[in-house]
Design a protein around this motif. Structure first.
Motif, mmCIF file in Angstrom:
data_model
loop_
_atom_site.group_PDB
_atom_site.id
_atom_site.type_symbol
_atom_site.label_atom_id
_atom_site.label_comp_id
_atom_site.label_asym_id
_atom_site.label_seq_id
_atom_site.Cartn_x
_atom_site.Cartn_y
_atom_site.Cartn_z
ATOM 1 N N GLN A 82 -4.549 -9.764 -57.001
ATOM 2 C CA GLN A 82 -5.848 -10.428 -57.185
ATOM 3 C C GLN A 82 -5.862 -11.346 -58.318
ATOM 4 O OE1 GLN A 82 -8.717 -10.358 -55.183
ATOM 5 N NE2 GLN A 82 -9.321 -11.960 -56.345
ATOM 6 N N SER A 83 -5.216 -10.760 -59.252
ATOM 7 C CA SER A 83 -5.438 -11.615 -60.596
ATOM 8 C C SER A 83 -4.606 -12.860 -60.346
ATOM 9 C CB SER A 83 -4.581 -10.945 -61.909
ATOM 10 O OG SER A 83 -4.510 -11.728 -62.848
ATOM 11 N N PHE A 84 -3.434 -12.856 -59.702
ATOM 12 C CA PHE A 84 -2.583 -14.014 -59.312
ATOM 13 C C PHE A 84 -3.672 -15.274 -58.345
ATOM 14 C CE2 PHE A 84 0.086 -16.680 -56.768
ATOM 15 C CZ PHE A 84 1.065 -17.119 -57.424
ATOM 16 N N VAL A 85 -4.401 -14.626 -57.361
ATOM 17 C CA VAL A 85 -5.359 -15.526 -56.669
ATOM 18 C C VAL A 85 -6.256 -15.990 -57.615
ATOM 19 C CG1 VAL A 85 -6.910 -15.409 -54.749
ATOM 20 C CG2 VAL A 85 -4.784 -14.067 -54.579
ATOM 21 N N ASP A 86 -6.632 -15.255 -58.589
ATOM 22 C CA ASP A 86 -7.632 -15.822 -59.454
ATOM 23 C C ASP A 86 -7.174 -16.851 -60.308
ATOM 24 O OD1 ASP A 86 -9.746 -14.094 -58.558
ATOM 25 O OD2 ASP A 86 -9.562 -12.704 -60.316
ATOM 26 N N GLY A 87 -5.852 -16.761 -60.569
ATOM 27 C CA GLY A 87 -4.929 -17.739 -61.457
ATOM 28 C C GLY A 87 -4.793 -18.957 -60.238
ATOM 29 N N ALA A 141 1.606 -22.743 -51.718
ATOM 30 C CA ALA A 141 1.640 -23.165 -50.322
ATOM 31 C C ALA A 141 2.881 -22.982 -49.452
ATOM 32 C CB ALA A 141 1.641 -24.740 -50.591
ATOM 33 N N GLU A 142 3.941 -22.972 -49.796
ATOM 34 C CA GLU A 142 5.333 -22.662 -49.112
ATOM 35 C C GLU A 142 6.135 -21.310 -49.050
ATOM 36 O OE1 GLU A 142 7.500 -25.940 -50.268
ATOM 37 O OE2 GLU A 142 6.174 -27.427 -49.814
ATOM 38 N N GLU A 143 5.897 -20.588 -50.089
ATOM 39 C CA GLU A 143 6.882 -19.387 -50.014
ATOM 40 C C GLU A 143 6.270 -18.328 -49.687
ATOM 41 O OE1 GLU A 143 9.625 -18.772 -51.442
ATOM 42 O OE2 GLU A 143 9.767 -21.026 -52.067
ATOM 43 N N PRO A 144 6.754 -17.734 -48.626
ATOM 44 C CA PRO A 144 6.347 -16.520 -47.913
ATOM 45 C C PRO A 144 5.979 -15.291 -48.668
ATOM 46 C CG PRO A 144 8.565 -17.343 -46.980
ATOM 47 C CD PRO A 144 8.225 -17.966 -48.144
ATOM 48 N N ALA A 145 6.700 -15.145 -49.833
ATOM 49 C CA ALA A 145 6.345 -13.954 -50.775
ATOM 50 C C ALA A 145 4.851 -14.169 -51.326
ATOM 51 C CB ALA A 145 7.494 -13.861 -51.916
ATOM 52 N N LEU A 146 4.222 -15.357 -51.366
ATOM 53 C CA LEU A 146 2.879 -15.511 -51.753
ATOM 54 C C LEU A 146 1.955 -15.567 -50.529
ATOM 55 C CD1 LEU A 146 3.781 -17.895 -54.735
ATOM 56 C CD2 LEU A 146 3.239 -15.651 -54.705
ATOM 57 N N ARG A 147 2.177 -15.411 -49.621
ATOM 58 C CA ARG A 147 1.305 -15.490 -48.265
ATOM 59 C C ARG A 147 -0.188 -14.672 -48.397
ATOM 60 N NH1 ARG A 147 4.000 -17.639 -43.874
ATOM 61 N NH2 ARG A 147 4.745 -19.722 -44.848
ATOM 62 N N PHE A 148 0.062 -13.866 -49.569
ATOM 63 C CA PHE A 148 -1.106 -12.965 -49.640
ATOM 64 C C PHE A 148 -2.307 -13.921 -50.251
ATOM 65 C CE2 PHE A 148 1.473 -12.492 -53.800
ATOM 66 C CZ PHE A 148 0.436 -12.797 -54.543
ATOM 67 N N HIS A 206 -6.719 -20.779 -47.171
ATOM 68 C CA HIS A 206 -7.592 -21.926 -47.612
ATOM 69 C C HIS A 206 -7.288 -22.202 -48.809
ATOM 70 C CE1 HIS A 206 -10.064 -18.941 -49.680
ATOM 71 N NE2 HIS A 206 -10.653 -19.748 -50.364
ATOM 72 N N LEU A 207 -6.859 -21.377 -49.604
ATOM 73 C CA LEU A 207 -6.264 -21.681 -51.045
ATOM 74 C C LEU A 207 -4.722 -22.191 -50.948
ATOM 75 C CD1 LEU A 207 -7.616 -18.779 -53.383
ATOM 76 C CD2 LEU A 207 -8.553 -21.048 -53.022
ATOM 77 N N ARG A 208 -4.011 -21.808 -50.093
ATOM 78 C CA ARG A 208 -2.558 -22.515 -49.850
ATOM 79 C C ARG A 208 -2.845 -23.871 -49.366
ATOM 80 N NH1 ARG A 208 -0.184 -19.871 -46.087
ATOM 81 N NH2 ARG A 208 -1.470 -18.315 -45.375
ATOM 82 N N GLU A 209 -3.580 -24.143 -48.557
ATOM 83 C CA GLU A 209 -3.822 -25.652 -48.056
ATOM 84 C C GLU A 209 -4.297 -26.317 -49.169
ATOM 85 O OE1 GLU A 209 -6.761 -25.215 -44.870
ATOM 86 O OE2 GLU A 209 -5.243 -24.229 -43.495
#
Length: 430
Positions: free
Chosen positions: A196-201, A247-254, A258-261
């Motif tokens: 969650q902290s990463f997503v907020d970043g 946007a591209e790394e599978p490890a960050l699919r969490f 819409h944020l990855r886009e």
């Protein structure tokens, strides 16, 4: 006999001075991004910039209110966190994957999360292996001894609220990359707060990006050169590379889709502003500045001793970033080839930047180099060197001993870009 220098450069004021003094100009401060400046843009271009400025101001107010709310009325705040040199070193990114599940790594991650600002970013120069932030404790370091000198380009508007969210010195992007490693080592609920902290970043980086694709050094904005699109410390490239991974790394699919886009679009915009910022000399693409004005994209100054210039270190970082791009468009290829050619032409050999009884100096040394000046004049292409009194010199040996010893005026890292270029050129031409 005095000589009046005939060149008047945007961003510097030229003075009549003795030629022997080797002072060629006086550094001038960068402009703050303001409503007044935005109003000078074409009507169609003003709306997104005005919205950005309003969002920045609202976020700063919200950040300060959130910190104040952590304390009961009349309750004193804890002492501020202490400054810590090399904050990035307290967040190692090169350990074995299993180590990031250790108690030591989790303690660092917990400290990182505790110092995340309400906006989602982090301050700089702090020990993430130290104690977590206490309720009501400031996000940024001790500023009680900071001198409020109006002649200092780096003097903050509020010394007790500065760098509260920054990309300077690798801040924010390093915290995020560390959290991503801990989250990967702790699947499930154990890693939820780090994800969650990463997503907020991610949200922070997207909110901080200018309408034209650049990033300021500090967000919410603080004014002065900190509002400039900042290539120094690889700020723009690190932000873009992190979002590229989002946007591209599978490890960050969490990260929500819409944020990855949005991250993918942000990277594309970041590349465009990088290409637009490349300096041309005599019609040829050269290198990049340390920072540029967010509206005009022209080179600007930073600290008193950092004049507007083409900067060899930033050029190196940008070239390595562009050579990493999966699609080498014609524009990217031209930019890389121009930047590499400029680095080759700007190299100095048979000299050494070394300690002497009179401080660090550039001295003749057969076989020495290649070396590159930290800064090159955007018009003449010649090396330039600044001092704390804002004077700009043509000879590094002519500036004060303290400034010579306190700044790396001649560097070797551009060789990294030159070494990487042949294999990149072979790949894109094949």
């Amino acid at each position: 006999m005095e000589k009046l220098f005939a060149i008047l450069l945007a961003g510097v004021a030229v003075l009549p001075i003795p030629a022997a003094a080797q002072v060629i100009a006086i550094n001038q401060p960068a402009q703050t991004l303001s409503e007044g400046r935005i109003s000078t843009l074409p009507d169609a271009a003003q709306a997104p910039w005005r919205a950005y400025l309003l969002r920045s101001e609202a976020q700063r107010r919200a950040d300060r209110a959130a910190l104040a709310a952590e304390l009961a009325p009349g309750q004193p705040a804890p002492p501020p966190p202490q400054a810590f040199g090399g904050g990035e070193k307290s967040m190692p990114l090169d350990r074995d994957a299993k180590w990031y599940a250790s108690a030591e790594a989790r303690h660092m991650a917990d400290t990182i999360v505790s110092f995340q600002t309400p906006a989602g970013g982090w301050s700089k120069n702090q020990n993430r292996a130290g104690a977590p932030r206490l309720p009501g404790q400031r996000f940024a370091n001790d500023a009680e001894t900071m001198v409020q000198d109006p002649a200092n380009f780096d003097a903050p508007q509020d010394r007790f609220w500065t760098f509260v969210g920054t990309l300077d010195n690798g801040a924010t992007t390093t915290e995020m990359r560390f959290l991503a490693r801990v989250a990967a080592a702790l699947p499930g609920e154990a890693g939820a707060r780090y994800r969650q902290s990463f997503v907020d970043g991610v949200r922070y980086l997207l909110a901080a990006q200018y309408p034209n694709g650049g990033w300021p050094q500090i967000w919410p904005l603080e004014g002065g050169f900190h509002d400039g699109i900042t290539f120094n410390d690889d700020a723009v490239a690190k932000a873009a590379m992190l979002l590229e991974d989002v946007a591209e790394e599978p490890a960050l699919r969490f990260v929500p889709e819409h944020l990855r886009e949005q991250a993918a679009r942000a990277v594309s915009a970041g590349v465009k502003v990088i290409l637009a910022a490349q300096v041309r000399q005599n019609g040829r693409l050269a290198g990049w500045p340390q920072q540029i004005d967010p509206l005009t994209l022209e080179p600007i100054s930073a600290r008193n001793y950092e004049p507007r210039s083409i900067a060899s270190a930033e050029t190196t970082d940008i070239l390595l970033f562009l050579m990493r791009q999966r699609e080498a468009t014609p524009e990217i290829r031209a930019a890389v080839e121009g930047g590499v050619a400029w680095l080759k032409a700007s190299a100095v050999t048979d000299h050494a930047w070394t300690k002497t009884p009179e401080g660090r100096k550039l001295i003749p040394q057969p076989g020495g180099g290649p070396l590159w000046s930290r800064n090159y004049d955007v018009v003449t292409g010649k090396p330039i060197f600044g001092d704390k009194d804002r004077t700009i010199h043509a000879d590094v040996n002519g500036i004060s001993v303290g400034r010579r010893n306190g700044y790396n005026w001649w560097v070797t890292n551009p060789q990294h870009a030159l070494d990487a270029y042949p294999s990149w050129a072979k790949k894109v031409s094949g």
